[in-house]
Design an enzyme around this catalytic site. Structure first.
Site, mmCIF file in Angstrom:
data_model
loop_
_atom_site.group_PDB
_atom_site.id
_atom_site.type_symbol
_atom_site.label_atom_id
_atom_site.label_comp_id
_atom_site.label_asym_id
_atom_site.label_seq_id
_atom_site.Cartn_x
_atom_site.Cartn_y
_atom_site.Cartn_z
ATOM 1 N N TYR A 177 0.782 -1.228 0.000
ATOM 2 C CA TYR A 177 0.000 0.000 0.000
ATOM 3 C C TYR A 177 0.817 1.282 0.000
ATOM 4 O O TYR A 177 0.253 2.366 -0.108
ATOM 5 C CB TYR A 177 -0.957 -0.004 1.192
ATOM 6 C CG TYR A 177 -1.855 -1.215 1.202
ATOM 7 C CD1 TYR A 177 -2.785 -1.411 0.191
ATOM 8 C CD2 TYR A 177 -1.763 -2.175 2.203
ATOM 9 C CE1 TYR A 177 -3.600 -2.528 0.183
ATOM 10 C CE2 TYR A 177 -2.580 -3.291 2.205
ATOM 11 C CZ TYR A 177 -3.490 -3.464 1.197
ATOM 12 O OH TYR A 177 -4.293 -4.572 1.183
ATOM 13 N N HIS B 262 -7.931 1.270 -6.395
ATOM 14 C CA HIS B 262 -7.156 0.499 -5.421
ATOM 15 C C HIS B 262 -5.693 0.907 -5.507
ATOM 16 O O HIS B 262 -5.181 1.174 -6.597
ATOM 17 C CB HIS B 262 -7.274 -1.005 -5.687
ATOM 18 C CG HIS B 262 -8.680 -1.485 -5.642
ATOM 19 N ND1 HIS B 262 -9.343 -1.720 -4.465
ATOM 20 C CD2 HIS B 262 -9.563 -1.736 -6.641
ATOM 21 C CE1 HIS B 262 -10.579 -2.101 -4.741
ATOM 22 N NE2 HIS B 262 -10.734 -2.112 -6.052
#
EC number: 4.2.1.10
Length: 149
Positions: free
Chosen positions: A22, A99
């Site tokens: 991430y 995302h």
């Protein structure tokens, strides 16, 4: 023009949770960057994050008649939530699914999205840049919806 950014579960932990997937940016930093980009485009952007599915559904319902588009990173709810799908379809507000990580390069259960088939588009795998790309794509769609991009 007004837009809504929705972030789902665990995204409040960005910057400390699995930075290999991430990245190191916090959600606050990503939002600040996106708010600056929106302001430069003369767009009002409201940001909301929740770990609770119902709170995200409520935000979508409250957006009806208030915003022209939605950016949504539903996190894990992408792969499980028929409720979010139904809320987005019921609201009939154009949305882009986004995302940070490339969900198709991850575990098999992350390959299916309940949101993607009705989205204007899907952006994934570019880390924090996914947010900027999603905003750019949604604005292009809203400003010239008849044009194939």
């Amino acid at each position: 023009m007004r837009l809504l950014l929705l972030n789902g579960p665990n995204l409040n932990l960005l910057g400390q949770r699995e930075p290999g997937f991430y990245g190191a940016m916090t959600l606050k930093a990503i939002e600040a960057d996106l708010l600056a980009q929106a302001e430069a485009e003369a767009v009002q952007l409201e940001c909301f994050q929740s770990n609770f599915e119902g709170a995200l559904v409520d935000q979508i319902h409250q957006a009806i008649g208030q915003v022209q588009g939605i950016l949504i990173n539903a996190g894990a709810y992408t792969h499980t939530s028929i409720a979010l799908r139904d809320a987005l379809l019921g609201a009939a507000i154009p949305y882009v699914e986004l995302h940070l990580s490339n969900t198709h390069a991850r575990e098999g259960f992350r390959h299916h999205s309940y949101l993607a088939d009705r989205a204007v588009g899907v952006v994934s795998g570019f880390g924090a840049l996914s947010y900027r790309l999603a905003l750019e794509g949604l604005l292009a769609h809203l400003r010239q919806p008849q044009q194939v991009l």
